[in-house]
Design an enzyme around this catalytic site. Structure first.
Site, PDB file in Angstrom:
ATOM      1  N   GLY A 130      38.162 -30.054   9.053  1.00 62.42           N
ATOM      2  CA  GLY A 130      38.529 -28.810   8.802  1.00 62.42           C
ATOM      3  C   GLY A 130      37.210 -28.182   9.831  1.00 62.42           C
ATOM      4  O   GLY A 130      36.585 -28.623  10.735  1.00 62.42           O
ATOM      5  N   CYS A 176      28.126 -35.974  11.854  1.00 59.14           N
ATOM      6  CA  CYS A 176      29.771 -35.294  12.016  1.00 59.14           C
ATOM      7  C   CYS A 176      29.836 -33.804  11.439  1.00 59.14           C
ATOM      8  O   CYS A 176      28.921 -32.837  11.755  1.00 59.14           O
ATOM      9  CB  CYS A 176      30.646 -36.559  11.769  1.00 59.14           C
ATOM     10  SG  CYS A 176      32.220 -35.914  12.206  1.00 59.14           S
ATOM     11  N   PHE A 177      30.584 -33.850  10.344  1.00 56.56           N
ATOM     12  CA  PHE A 177      30.830 -32.460   9.914  1.00 56.56           C
ATOM     13  C   PHE A 177      29.528 -32.016   9.026  1.00 56.56           C
ATOM     14  O   PHE A 177      29.058 -30.933   8.889  1.00 56.56           O
ATOM     15  CB  PHE A 177      32.006 -32.738   8.575  1.00 56.56           C
ATOM     16  CG  PHE A 177      32.451 -31.325   8.145  1.00 56.56           C
ATOM     17  CD1 PHE A 177      33.331 -30.519   9.137  1.00 56.56           C
ATOM     18  CD2 PHE A 177      32.604 -31.094   6.945  1.00 56.56           C
ATOM     19  CE1 PHE A 177      33.820 -29.414   8.858  1.00 56.56           C
ATOM     20  CE2 PHE A 177      33.229 -29.778   6.409  1.00 56.56           C
ATOM     21  CZ  PHE A 177      33.610 -29.092   7.407  1.00 56.56           C
ATOM     22  N   GLN A 233      27.321 -30.382  11.245  1.00 56.69           N
ATOM     23  CA  GLN A 233      27.596 -28.758  11.631  1.00 56.69           C
ATOM     24  C   GLN A 233      27.094 -27.935  10.274  1.00 56.69           C
ATOM     25  O   GLN A 233      26.884 -26.866  10.465  1.00 56.69           O
ATOM     26  CB  GLN A 233      29.202 -28.703  11.833  1.00 56.69           C
ATOM     27  CG  GLN A 233      29.650 -29.601  12.977  1.00 56.69           C
ATOM     28  CD  GLN A 233      30.988 -29.862  13.051  1.00 56.69           C
ATOM     29  OE1 GLN A 233      31.845 -29.382  12.012  1.00 56.69           O
ATOM     30  NE2 GLN A 233      31.550 -30.438  14.197  1.00 56.69           N
ATOM     31  N   ASN A 251      34.375 -38.193  15.803  1.00 56.11           N
ATOM     32  CA  ASN A 251      35.416 -37.493  15.614  1.00 56.11           C
ATOM     33  C   ASN A 251      35.476 -36.241  15.075  1.00 56.11           C
ATOM     34  O   ASN A 251      34.883 -35.835  14.006  1.00 56.11           O
ATOM     35  CB  ASN A 251      36.374 -38.412  14.736  1.00 56.11           C
ATOM     36  CG  ASN A 251      37.428 -37.364  13.969  1.00 56.11           C
ATOM     37  OD1 ASN A 251      38.065 -36.759  14.885  1.00 56.11           O
ATOM     38  ND2 ASN A 251      37.689 -37.516  12.724  1.00 56.11           N
ATOM     39  N   GLY A 258      36.351 -31.935  16.229  1.00 55.22           N
ATOM     40  CA  GLY A 258      37.142 -30.857  17.151  1.00 55.22           C
ATOM     41  C   GLY A 258      36.045 -29.612  17.147  1.00 55.22           C
ATOM     42  O   GLY A 258      36.487 -28.677  17.838  1.00 55.22           O
ATOM     43  N   PHE A 259      35.199 -29.639  16.658  1.00 52.68           N
ATOM     44  CA  PHE A 259      34.251 -28.214  16.376  1.00 52.68           C
ATOM     45  C   PHE A 259      32.954 -28.821  16.957  1.00 52.68           C
ATOM     46  O   PHE A 259      32.514 -29.923  16.855  1.00 52.68           O
ATOM     47  CB  PHE A 259      34.079 -27.660  14.798  1.00 52.68           C
ATOM     48  CG  PHE A 259      35.383 -26.935  14.444  1.00 52.68           C
ATOM     49  CD1 PHE A 259      35.627 -25.744  14.788  1.00 52.68           C
ATOM     50  CD2 PHE A 259      36.505 -27.580  14.140  1.00 52.68           C
ATOM     51  CE1 PHE A 259      36.824 -25.125  14.430  1.00 52.68           C
ATOM     52  CE2 PHE A 259      37.741 -27.147  13.824  1.00 52.68           C
ATOM     53  CZ  PHE A 259      37.798 -25.812  13.825  1.00 52.68           C
ATOM     54  N   HIS A 277      28.645 -40.859  14.409  1.00 52.79           N
ATOM     55  CA  HIS A 277      28.997 -41.691  13.556  1.00 52.79           C
ATOM     56  C   HIS A 277      28.074 -42.999  13.552  1.00 52.79           C
ATOM     57  O   HIS A 277      28.210 -43.903  14.081  1.00 52.79           O
ATOM     58  CB  HIS A 277      30.408 -42.278  13.241  1.00 52.79           C
ATOM     59  CG  HIS A 277      31.240 -41.288  12.545  1.00 52.79           C
ATOM     60  ND1 HIS A 277      31.448 -40.924  11.438  1.00 52.79           N
ATOM     61  CD2 HIS A 277      31.908 -40.204  13.552  1.00 52.79           C
ATOM     62  CE1 HIS A 277      32.492 -39.913  11.394  1.00 52.79           C
ATOM     63  NE2 HIS A 277      32.631 -39.352  12.390  1.00 52.79           N
ATOM     64  N   GLU A 324      27.592 -44.870  10.911  1.00 47.82           N
ATOM     65  CA  GLU A 324      28.212 -45.961  10.216  1.00 47.82           C
ATOM     66  C   GLU A 324      29.463 -46.720  10.764  1.00 47.82           C
ATOM     67  O   GLU A 324      30.245 -47.440  10.120  1.00 47.82           O
ATOM     68  CB  GLU A 324      28.456 -45.355   8.911  1.00 47.82           C
ATOM     69  CG  GLU A 324      29.681 -44.447   8.675  1.00 47.82           C
ATOM     70  CD  GLU A 324      29.913 -43.415   9.665  1.00 47.82           C
ATOM     71  OE1 GLU A 324      30.850 -42.853   9.771  1.00 47.82           O
ATOM     72  OE2 GLU A 324      28.918 -43.013  10.167  1.00 47.82           O
TER      73      GLU A 324
END
Length: 373
Positions: free
Chosen positions: A229, A255-256, A259, A297, A299-300, A345, A347
């Site tokens: 998302g 990752c997310f 952010q 992985n 997209g932002f 990542h 992991e």
């Protein structure tokens, strides 16, 4: 042969044959450059609501096993491949890939010129699309209209759709050295496994967890997981992270989660043209110049320049890592509170493993904090 079509929102159409379940699926069409690890990719919650295009020409050679899932289900919205393996060949395989897709209702398409498709996405950017087969395969205009009516990834609040319903605990096999509260906004199975190897007892909390939930764990550290998302929608996790930083609990995000930490430190986020997805993406450590090959992985990304120093409500911070391909921010480090994050990542189950020592760095932060107490 059951024919199928991939229809992009700009009107481009790719024909092929049905692969996996038959029907309709809608999502953001993205490409992944990994040549291995498709099972981990398909079960990674970060790919929720995305139609993944495999750039490797042949997919499914090792079949599907019962050990490598990164969650309890396949999360991708759809799967696009060029040449699916006719027969899997691996001693751990339990079923063919297309059978696993069919069992879980994942609509895919095979026989696509994925090189042309990937070039199209690189030039035009990731966009919405749909895979159609069976009764859903109608006129191009009608299929495209369904795509255009589907939600965009910008503004998509998806963490609540992939998070755990209630807290669970992953204990280390040996003696417990530390206890970590991990916020599940799309966590992968291998993350608590790697922490358990370092003597960490991981309490995986739902995405809506509060500071009281975190403190109830009596954590030595706080972990922000990967997930899907738009990070601009994560006001709850960002507010929680700020409360954690106020208490100077050692924090590590990936990752997310990277952010989310970036937002908590005052940085903005933006949508990349086509994102980074694969297991072969270089990252440079600004301080040392060392290059790591990473799995990614996203997209932002968060805003900033390599080596940039900036002020936060918690003291100074620095952009610690970047991608040499496009200058994208790949790491942030706070200088006055124990917190850092990376966009990639550490992991990664299918590899590479260059970034695995970041878990050891997290351990070092917790050790240092404990020594100060």
């Amino acid at each position: 042969m059951n024919t199928a079509a991939l229809v992009l929102e700009d009107g481009k159409v790719f024909r092929g044959e049905a692969f996996g379940a038959t029907g309709q699926t809608l999502g953001e069409v993205v490409f992944c450059t990994g040549m291995t690890g498709y099972q981990e990719t398909l079960t990674d919650p970060s790919y929720h609501r995305q139609i993944v295009v495999a750039t490797a020409p042949q997919i499914g050679n090792t079949g599907w096993n019962d050990e490598d899932d990164e969650s309890t289900r396949i999360w991708v919205a759809g799967y696009v491949v060029r040449d699916p393996a006719r027969t899997p060949s691996n001693w751990r395989s339990r079923r063919p890939l297309d059978e696993a897709l069919t069992e879980q209702g994942v609509v895919g398409i095979a026989g696509v010129d994925t090189r042309t498709l990937t070039r199209h996405i690189r030039e035009r950017g990731a966009m919405r699309g749909g895979v159609f087969s069976g009764d859903t395969l109608t006129s191009v205009d009608e299929m495209r209209q369904r795509v255009l009516e589907s939600p965009q990834m910008v503004g998509a609040d998806l963490a609540g759709e992939v998070t755990v319903a209630e807290t669970y605990v992953v204990r280390p096999a040996a003696e417990t050295r530390f206890r970590v509260a991990a916020l599940d906004v799309g966590i992968k199975t291998n993350t608590p496994r790697m922490m358990s190897q370092r003597g960490i007892e991981t309490h995986v909390l739902p995405a809506h967890a509060t500071i009281d939930d975190v403190l109830a764990v009596e954590p030595d550290g706080f972990f922000l997981a990967n997930g899907p998302g738009d990070p601009a929608t994560t006001d709850g996790p960002v507010a929680l992270t700020k409360e954690v930083l106020d208490r100077e609990i050692p924090t590590f995000g990936i990752c997310f989660g990277h952010q989310i930490l970036g937002r908590a430190l005052g940085l903005g986020t933006y949508k990349l043209r086509y994102g980074h997805r694969g297991i072969n993406i270089p990252v440079i450590d600004v301080a040392t110049g060392r290059v790591a090959i990473t799995a990614q992985n996203h997209g932002f990304a968060i805003e900033g320049e390599p080596g940039q120093r900036f002020d936060t409500p918690y003291g100074g911070a620095v952009i610690s890592h970047y991608c040499p391909n496009d200058g994208c921010v790949e790491g942030v480090r706070a200088q006055d509170v124990p917190a850092f994050s990376v966009q990639y990542h550490p992991e990664a189950a299918a590899g590479p493993h260059d970034a695995a020592p970041l878990f050891d760095e997290f351990v070092n932060l917790m050790e240092a904090r404990r020594a100060q107490a």
